[in-house]
Each structure stands twice: as C-alpha cells, then as structure tokens.
Design a protein around this motif. Structure first.
Motif, PDB file in Angstrom:
ATOM      1  N   ASP A 166      -5.210   2.794  26.688  1.00 16.45           N
ATOM      2  CA  ASP A 166      -5.029   1.980  25.643  1.00 16.45           C
ATOM      3  C   ASP A 166      -3.940   1.299  25.377  1.00 16.45           C
ATOM      4  O   ASP A 166      -3.609   0.170  24.694  1.00 16.45           O
ATOM      5  N   GLN A 167      -2.833   1.854  25.922  1.00 18.91           N
ATOM      6  CA  GLN A 167      -1.391   0.936  25.885  1.00 18.91           C
ATOM      7  C   GLN A 167      -1.643  -0.285  26.653  1.00 18.91           C
ATOM      8  O   GLN A 167      -0.933  -1.278  26.394  1.00 18.91           O
ATOM      9  N   VAL A 168      -2.314  -0.111  27.825  1.00 18.11           N
ATOM     10  CA  VAL A 168      -2.375  -1.504  28.640  1.00 18.11           C
ATOM     11  C   VAL A 168      -3.290  -2.473  27.900  1.00 18.11           C
ATOM     12  O   VAL A 168      -3.001  -3.762  27.672  1.00 18.11           O
ATOM     13  N   VAL A 169      -4.527  -1.879  27.278  1.00 19.53           N
ATOM     14  CA  VAL A 169      -5.246  -2.661  26.578  1.00 19.53           C
ATOM     15  C   VAL A 169      -4.733  -3.391  25.370  1.00 19.53           C
ATOM     16  O   VAL A 169      -4.581  -4.692  24.989  1.00 19.53           O
ATOM     17  N   THR A 170      -3.669  -2.772  24.495  1.00 18.91           N
ATOM     18  CA  THR A 170      -3.108  -3.123  23.447  1.00 18.91           C
ATOM     19  C   THR A 170      -2.159  -4.343  23.787  1.00 18.91           C
ATOM     20  O   THR A 170      -2.123  -5.290  23.266  1.00 18.91           O
ATOM     21  N   VAL A 171      -1.449  -4.268  24.927  1.00 21.50           N
ATOM     22  CA  VAL A 171      -0.587  -5.461  25.355  1.00 21.50           C
ATOM     23  C   VAL A 171      -1.538  -6.558  25.944  1.00 21.50           C
ATOM     24  O   VAL A 171      -1.207  -7.847  25.454  1.00 21.50           O
ATOM     25  N   GLY A 172      -2.576  -6.412  26.699  1.00 21.74           N
ATOM     26  CA  GLY A 172      -3.314  -7.421  27.172  1.00 21.74           C
ATOM     27  C   GLY A 172      -3.970  -8.112  25.937  1.00 21.74           C
ATOM     28  O   GLY A 172      -4.079  -9.362  25.843  1.00 21.74           O
ATOM     29  N   ALA A 173      -4.710  -7.518  24.946  1.00 23.64           N
ATOM     30  CA  ALA A 173      -5.373  -7.924  23.807  1.00 23.64           C
ATOM     31  C   ALA A 173      -4.421  -8.908  22.831  1.00 23.64           C
ATOM     32  O   ALA A 173      -4.730  -9.726  22.403  1.00 23.64           O
ATOM     33  N   THR A 193      -7.124   3.335  41.732  1.00 22.31           N
ATOM     34  CA  THR A 193      -8.300   3.764  42.509  1.00 22.31           C
ATOM     35  C   THR A 193      -9.511   3.256  41.770  1.00 22.31           C
ATOM     36  O   THR A 193      -9.458   3.043  40.543  1.00 22.31           O
ATOM     37  N   PRO A 194     -10.622   3.199  42.486  1.00 20.11           N
ATOM     38  CA  PRO A 194     -12.011   2.602  41.829  1.00 20.11           C
ATOM     39  C   PRO A 194     -12.326   2.927  40.522  1.00 20.11           C
ATOM     40  O   PRO A 194     -12.612   2.204  39.714  1.00 20.11           O
ATOM     41  N   GLY A 195     -12.439   4.104  40.293  1.00 18.74           N
ATOM     42  CA  GLY A 195     -12.738   4.979  39.002  1.00 18.74           C
ATOM     43  C   GLY A 195     -11.744   4.329  37.879  1.00 18.74           C
ATOM     44  O   GLY A 195     -12.200   4.014  36.822  1.00 18.74           O
ATOM     45  N   HIS A 196     -10.701   4.429  38.227  1.00 12.67           N
ATOM     46  CA  HIS A 196      -9.635   3.935  37.229  1.00 12.67           C
ATOM     47  C   HIS A 196      -9.659   2.385  36.929  1.00 12.67           C
ATOM     48  O   HIS A 196      -9.692   2.000  35.705  1.00 12.67           O
ATOM     49  N   VAL A 197     -10.098   1.544  38.071  1.00 13.27           N
ATOM     50  CA  VAL A 197     -10.363   0.310  37.694  1.00 13.27           C
ATOM     51  C   VAL A 197     -11.433  -0.021  36.856  1.00 13.27           C
ATOM     52  O   VAL A 197     -11.298  -0.788  35.750  1.00 13.27           O
ATOM     53  N   THR A 198     -12.574   0.888  36.874  1.00 17.52           N
ATOM     54  CA  THR A 198     -13.725   0.520  36.121  1.00 17.52           C
ATOM     55  C   THR A 198     -13.258   1.263  34.791  1.00 17.52           C
ATOM     56  O   THR A 198     -13.675   0.262  33.743  1.00 17.52           O
ATOM     57  N   ALA A 199     -12.694   2.055  34.458  1.00 14.99           N
ATOM     58  CA  ALA A 199     -12.322   2.443  33.332  1.00 14.99           C
ATOM     59  C   ALA A 199     -11.376   1.562  32.470  1.00 14.99           C
ATOM     60  O   ALA A 199     -11.604   1.525  31.278  1.00 14.99           O
ATOM     61  N   LEU A 200     -10.585   0.771  33.293  1.00 15.07           N
ATOM     62  CA  LEU A 200      -9.407   0.098  32.305  1.00 15.07           C
ATOM     63  C   LEU A 200     -10.324  -1.398  32.151  1.00 15.07           C
ATOM     64  O   LEU A 200     -10.328  -1.770  30.891  1.00 15.07           O
ATOM     65  N   ILE A 201     -11.142  -1.915  32.890  1.00 10.57           N
ATOM     66  CA  ILE A 201     -12.102  -2.902  32.510  1.00 10.57           C
ATOM     67  C   ILE A 201     -13.005  -2.510  31.469  1.00 10.57           C
ATOM     68  O   ILE A 201     -13.211  -3.284  30.452  1.00 10.57           O
ATOM     69  N   ASN A 202     -13.443  -1.401  31.564  1.00 15.36           N
ATOM     70  CA  ASN A 202     -14.392  -1.062  30.351  1.00 15.36           C
ATOM     71  C   ASN A 202     -13.803  -0.803  28.940  1.00 15.36           C
ATOM     72  O   ASN A 202     -14.236  -1.167  27.983  1.00 15.36           O
ATOM     73  N   ALA A 203     -12.402  -0.570  29.041  1.00 13.23           N
ATOM     74  CA  ALA A 203     -11.701  -0.475  27.917  1.00 13.23           C
ATOM     75  C   ALA A 203     -11.348  -1.594  27.277  1.00 13.23           C
ATOM     76  O   ALA A 203     -11.231  -1.864  26.268  1.00 13.23           O
ATOM     77  N   PHE A 204     -10.950  -2.548  28.066  1.00 12.32           N
ATOM     78  CA  PHE A 204     -10.632  -3.941  27.631  1.00 12.32           C
ATOM     79  C   PHE A 204     -12.246  -4.631  27.079  1.00 12.32           C
ATOM     80  O   PHE A 204     -12.117  -5.064  26.035  1.00 12.32           O
ATOM     81  N   THR A 205     -13.482  -4.321  27.605  1.00 11.23           N
ATOM     82  CA  THR A 205     -14.617  -4.675  27.274  1.00 11.23           C
ATOM     83  C   THR A 205     -14.777  -4.201  25.552  1.00 11.23           C
ATOM     84  O   THR A 205     -15.188  -4.872  24.722  1.00 11.23           O
ATOM     85  N   ALA A 207     -12.598  -3.407  23.687  1.00 13.72           N
ATOM     86  CA  ALA A 207     -11.738  -4.122  22.568  1.00 13.72           C
ATOM     87  C   ALA A 207     -11.944  -5.629  22.717  1.00 13.72           C
ATOM     88  O   ALA A 207     -11.185  -6.472  22.109  1.00 13.72           O
ATOM     89  N   ASN A 208     -13.329  -5.985  23.159  1.00 14.31           N
ATOM     90  CA  ASN A 208     -13.473  -7.407  22.844  1.00 14.31           C
ATOM     91  C   ASN A 208     -12.868  -8.504  23.685  1.00 14.31           C
ATOM     92  O   ASN A 208     -12.922  -9.547  23.433  1.00 14.31           O
ATOM     93  N   VAL A 209     -12.489  -7.854  24.950  1.00 12.96           N
ATOM     94  CA  VAL A 209     -11.813  -8.518  25.911  1.00 12.96           C
ATOM     95  C   VAL A 209     -12.866  -8.536  27.058  1.00 12.96           C
ATOM     96  O   VAL A 209     -12.639  -7.715  27.747  1.00 12.96           O
ATOM     97  N   PRO A 210     -13.721  -9.476  27.295  1.00 11.26           N
ATOM     98  CA  PRO A 210     -14.761  -9.104  28.473  1.00 11.26           C
ATOM     99  C   PRO A 210     -14.129  -9.501  29.851  1.00 11.26           C
ATOM    100  O   PRO A 210     -13.141 -10.147  29.769  1.00 11.26           O
ATOM    101  N   PRO A 211     -14.972  -9.139  30.937  1.00  9.84           N
ATOM    102  CA  PRO A 211     -14.549  -9.383  31.980  1.00  9.84           C
ATOM    103  C   PRO A 211     -14.417 -11.030  32.369  1.00  9.84           C
ATOM    104  O   PRO A 211     -13.602 -11.377  33.341  1.00  9.84           O
TER     105      PRO A 211
END
Length: 308
Positions: A166-173, A193-205, A207-211
């Motif tokens: 959520d800290q990364v998403v807040t900065v990016g948003a 690692t791959p699972g972490h990558v998926t989780a971060l992209i999903n967290a941005f999605t 927060a209404n920041v799509p891929p």
C-alpha cells in the motif's frame, strides 16, 4: 544467427513496447566518462535496430551524475526519426528548464517508495518529494510534454527491508493524480519474485491504476528478472524497461546489479510470439560494439550466446 522457436501462449499481449534505458540508466553507472559521440552512435544504433522508445539522457546536476553532464550536447547531435520517443530524466524544475531548452517532448521524474531512499536519493522525505515533483509535472504538462513517473524500491529497500504494497501504491497513485501518463515500477535492488509482482500489479488495479498505466523495471540481482517479466505480461503489462547489453544498476544502492538485458527480454518475447519491432541480430551487434567501447563484457546471457 539463431532465433528462438516461436510458441505462442494464451493470456499474453500480442505486442509489447520495449522502453530502452541503456543510454541513460546504463551509462550513468559507468565509472568512466563515455565520449558524447559514442553515446550518440549508441542511440542511433539502438534506433536502427528497431527500438522506438529510447531514454537518451538525464538533466541531473553534473555534480551528482557526471557521466551525463553532456546531456545538452548529446541531444544536439541526435536527429532521430519522428516516430522515435526520446524521453529524458529530469529531477526538478531546473532540469526541466534545460530539457525544454533542448527541445525535449517527453520527460521522466524519479520518485521513491521508501523514506530512506527518498532521503539518500532526493534529499527529501517520502511525503515532501511531491512538493518538488508537483511544479515540475504541472509545467511540463502545460508545455505539452508527456511525463513518466519512476517509482524506485517498489519490492524491497536495502535499508528498510520489505516495502508494504500500500505504500508503493500510495506513491504511484499520487504521481498519476499529478498527471503522469505512465508509472514504471522499479525493482531497484532486484529482490522481486513473481508472486510479489502479481500482488503489486493487483494492488494498483484495486486502486484504479490499471496495467495499461504501468510499466515494469526489473534488475537481475537474484536472477529473477525474466521470470518477473513473464508474470507481469500475464498480469496485463505491455511496457517493459530494459537495457541493451544489461548495462546499468543503481548508484545509490550498492547491492544492485544490472538491468534486465534487452537481448534477454527480446529472446523471451520472440519465443512467445510477441511483437516488438526490434531486430535481435542488429541489437546484438550494437551491444557487442558498446561492450567493446566500455572495455568489458556484457552480462547478457543471450548476447554471450549469440556473439560467439
């Protein structure tokens, strides 16, 4: 020259944009100063190989990045085709002034997802960094420029350890809200690692920041860059940062090794049947030439295999 056998896989994009960072992110980490004419030829060769987004340089103060002190001179030497995007990195309004004077039409700004890196890299806090970015982004948009936002330390910080999603998403948003057209999510020390990558992209999605508004920027410190890239592709990402010959790292994070090599990325994408518009043979020739200019071998495994 050998090429990978193409076997298409369901659930992947038909086309991917390779965002080439070797001329900026790569060369800024070289201990020696590369001659400006060599830099210009490197960029021209990358464009001739088919790359259509090439980050050329940075208007950071020469005291901090002396390797790119020739930014204005370099841009004067370039005469790139109209269909080539040639963004530059700017740290603040002073950098923007220099970029505008050079006729740049696209910039990138560099944010941190952690307090410590913001202090070490930006001499700021996690929150106060936006005080610096806001006028720079607004002025750039008023001038009709496109603005990309880099977010560093998205997957881990050498001083703070794990970084909350959520800290990364807040900065990016916040960067998106300020007007950035794209966010590049940086694995600055290569620990993702791959699972972490998926989780971060999903967290941005969530927060209404799509891929479609995201790019990924992986380092290969722990050998995970290609696995993470494939995961990002399955998550809908279509812009991948990479560096010809695997040049680059991070001058502010000692544990970081090189960026994902463009040759390694291209081999994977071609094998998956994903279009890029880049000619692998010309790219290998270019990176081999550049490694000779630098006097050291490239870490790219594909380059090592095909250049022999």
């Amino acid at each position: 020259m050998r090429k990978p056998q193409r076997v298409q896989t369901d659930g992947l994009p038909e086309q991917v944009t390779i965002y080439e960072v070797g001329a900026r992110d790569g060369l800024q980490n070289e201990s020696a100063i590369v001659d400006v004419a060599v830099k210009a030829e490197f960029i021209n060769r990358l464009v001739d190989a088919g790359l259509r987004t090439v980050e050329t340089t940075s208007f950071v103060h020469p005291k901090w990045v002396p390797q790119l002190a020739d930014a204005a001179e370099l841009l004067e030497l370039l005469d790139l085709p109209d269909d080539v995007r040639a963004p530059v990195l700017v740290p603040n309004e002073r950098g923007l002034d220099r970029a505008l004077a050079a006729g740049v039409r696209e910039i990138a700004i560099f944010a941190s997802a952690t307090e410590t890196f913001a202090a070490k890299n930006l001499n700021s806090t996690l929150d106060d960094q936006f005080t610096m970015f806001t006028p720079t982004i607004r002025r750039a948009l008023d001038e009709g420029l496109r603005v990309r936002g880099y977010v560093s330390m998205c997957y881990g910080d050498p001083w703070e350890g794990d970084v909350p999603l959520d800290q990364v998403v807040t900065v990016g948003a916040r960067l998106i809200d300020l007007g950035c057209h794209e966010l590049s999510l940086g694995d600055t020390i290569g620990v993702a690692t791959p699972g972490h990558v998926t989780a971060l992209i999903n967290a941005f999605t969530a927060a209404n920041v799509p891929p479609t508004h995201l790019a990924v920027h992986f380092h290969d410190t722990y050998g995970q860059a290609l696995a993470n890239t494939l995961t990002a592709l399955h998550s809908g990402i279509t812009t991948i940062d990479s560096s010809a010959g695997g040049l680059g790292g991070c001058p502010y994070a000692e544990s970081a090794t090189g960026n994902l090599a463009t040759e390694d990325l291209l081999w994977q994408l071609e094998g998956l049947g994903i279009k890029t518009g880049v000619n692998l043979e010309k790219l290998v020739t270019t990176s081999t030439w550049m490694s000779h200019q630098l006097g050291k071998p490239s870490p790219s495994r594909v380059l090592q295999a095909l250049a022999n």
